[in-house]
Design an enzyme around this catalytic site. Structure first.
Site, PDB file in Angstrom:
ATOM      1  N   CYS A  54       0.832  -1.220   0.000  1.00 52.25           N
ATOM      2  CA  CYS A  54       0.000   0.000   0.000  1.00 52.25           C
ATOM      3  C   CYS A  54       0.860   1.261   0.000  1.00 52.25           C
ATOM      4  O   CYS A  54       1.683   1.469   0.899  1.00 52.25           O
ATOM      5  CB  CYS A  54      -0.924  -0.029   1.216  1.00 52.25           C
ATOM      6  SG  CYS A  54      -1.647   1.566   1.651  1.00 52.25           S
ATOM      7  N   GLY A  55       0.674   2.112  -1.007  1.00 55.46           N
ATOM      8  CA  GLY A  55       1.438   3.351  -1.120  1.00 55.46           C
ATOM      9  C   GLY A  55       1.225   4.287   0.057  1.00 55.46           C
ATOM     10  O   GLY A  55       2.171   4.905   0.557  1.00 55.46           O
ATOM     11  N   CYS A  57       0.425   3.454   3.063  1.00 57.55           N
ATOM     12  CA  CYS A  57       1.091   2.856   4.227  1.00 57.55           C
ATOM     13  C   CYS A  57       2.584   3.165   4.198  1.00 57.55           C
ATOM     14  O   CYS A  57       3.191   3.473   5.225  1.00 57.55           O
ATOM     15  CB  CYS A  57       0.877   1.339   4.253  1.00 57.55           C
ATOM     16  SG  CYS A  57      -0.861   0.831   4.279  1.00 57.55           S
TER      17      CYS A  57
END
Length: 500
Positions: A54-55, A57
């Protein structure tokens, strides 16, 4: 001897238990085996449920670690922890994790939603506000000076009697604003050192004027308005870091200037000169078009790079109303008149539309744009089923072959139309799109608009159409507005409006 063995065994077990909780950059790494123990053993725990791919994250990770380190340095009882929800899926399910990252705050084992920002200071301030008094008691000049200088923005209440109604109003606001540190003092030396001689609220900041003094009756509403109008710079750059403050703030009218930041200092200064006249009413933002992260924002406004520098205005509301000036460029006088016309209610919303393709109806799935939407979708002699999509949307790409098959299935039916519209380039006043893909049905002989909430399969779509929009239907647009619903499909890709 037996007792000594038991004590030794207990120590060994304790050491093993402690070793089970690994730490990465000050953040506890939780699994299904140690999660319960950590939550039960600590009064306050903030837990991030994340996915490695996840970017958002990845962007949060360094700030989360900074926050953990800061709390550790202060010997705070608050712990920061993280869970890889793609591995610990049972934990994710238990706490209804539907997107990444999801942050949950545990107080004495009871979970609640985290609603603060995603910068280290925002995280720490939010947690301190949730676990301590709403405002720090500043007992002397040194404490007040240290407090005033540690953050970019702080608010201090100067009250000779902290039991007064004005002081109580101030503390009420302090308890509701999680991302700004609040201090309160009754010390006469602190009053004198800050050139305050009566009860007052002062906002200190490390930009623009440096300080704002509240004037007027000290009430909850007045203090909130005062802080909202002064907490952000007159002109703020849109970045991943500032997004939360910009779009989560109280000012909902925003003017955005799109330009290359490098070499345009004078233009930005001109923008700032206009911002002073609309302070507290309109937020002035600029976006660096050289930054690829801003491409989606430009698409949302229908802007191409060759059209910049340019300005657009938006009112943050359910339908995200946008306004486009008649002039080109970003001259200060033109921008000032544009904003004034908006404030005076003289502007009409800007709805994007592509030109109608010559072959828009050549294939089984008809191509709709803003300019031909009404005549097709609201044709009362036919039932029209429309997919509102985004070219970059993964779920839309998966749906595409099924939607094409649906078009072929009803190609010879002159009472049913299967259509699609690129909602990143076309907008319709009657339809609000908040996620992709969105599927809506326009029944024949009716002004009703029905959401499709059934299975996204060819069979599911056929049942829906053959039942005249009943099997698999969601609530109508009218019912949705009446019930104040409109929840997004958690599995859908977010529209750019949610990214702003």
């Amino acid at each position: 001897m037996f007792r000594l063995a038991l004590i030794t065994l207990a120590i060994i077990v304790a050491k093993i238990s402690a070793a089970e909780v690994q730490e990465e950059e000050g953040v506890l790494v939780l699994t299904k085996d140690n999660f319960k123990g950590v939550i039960e053993e600590n009064e306050f725990v903030l837990v991030e449920f994340y996915a490695p791919w996840c970017g958002h994250c990845k962007a949060l990770a360094p700030e989360y670690a900074k926050a953990a380190s800061k709390l550790k340095e202060e010997d705070s009882p608050i712990k920061l922890a993280k869970v890889d929800a793609t591995v610990e899926s049972d934990l994710g399910e238990s706490y209804q994790v539907r997107g990444y990252p999801t942050l949950k705050f545990f107080r004495n084992g009871v979970a609640s939603e985290y609603s603060g920002g995603r910068q280290a200071n925002d995280i720490v301030n939010w947690l301190k506000k949730k676990t301590g008094p709403p405002a720090t008691d500043l007992k002397d000049k040194d404490e007040a000076t240290t407090f005033r200088e540690k953050e970019d923005v702080v608010v201090i209440g100067f009250f000779k009697d902290q039991e007064s109604e004005a002081a109580k109003s101030f503390l009420t606001v302090a308890a509701t604003m999680d991302d700004i540190p609040f201090g309160v003092t009754s010390d006469s030396d602190v009053f004198a050192d800050n050139k305050v001689d009566e009860d007052k609220v002062v906002l200190f900041k490390k930009f623009d004027e440096g300080r704002n003094d509240f004037e007027g009756e000290i009430t909850v509403e007045n203090i909130q308005t005062f802080i909202a109008g002064n907490r952000l710079p007159l002109v703020i750059e849109f970045t991943q870091e500032s997004a939360q403050k910009i779009f989560g703030g109280e000012i909902k009218n925003h003017i955005l200037m799109f330009l290359k930041k490098e070499g345009n200092d004078d233009t930005i200064k001109g923008f700032e000169s206009v911002a002073k006249e609309f302070k507290g009413k309109v937020l002035f933002i600029y976006l660096d078009t050289a930054n690829e992260d801003n491409t989606r924002i430009m698409e949302f406004f229908g802007l191409k790079e060759e059209e910049t520098p340019a300005v657009r205005l938006i009112r943050l509301s359910d339908d995200m109303t946008k306004y486009k000036p008649e002039f080109s460029g970003v001259g200060a006088e033109d921008v000032k008149q544009f904003v004034q016309d908006f404030m005076d209610g003289k502007l009409k919303p800007h709805l994007m539309s592509e030109d109608v393709p010559e072959d828009w109806d050549a294939k089984p799935v008809k191509v709709l744009v803003g300019k031909n939407f009404r005549e097709v979708a609201f044709d009362k002699t036919k039932a029209v089923f429309v997919e509102f999509y985004a070219p970059w949307c993964g779920h839309c790409k998966q749906l595409a072959p099924i939607w094409d098959d649906l078009g072929k299935a009803y190609e010879d039916n002159d009472k049913i139309v299967i259509a699609k519209m690129d909602s990143t380039a076309n907008e319709i006043e009657e339809v609000k799109i908040q996620s992709f893909p969105t599927l809506k049905y326009f029944p024949a002989g009716s002004d009703e608009i029905i959401d499709y909430n059934g299975e996204r399969t060819l069979e599911g779509f056929k049942k829906f159409l053959d039942s005249e929009g009943k099997e698999g239907a969601g609530v109508s647009e009218e019912e949705e507005e009446e019930d104040d619903e409109g929840e997004e499909d958690e599995e859908d890709d977010e529209a750019p409006r949610d990214e702003l």
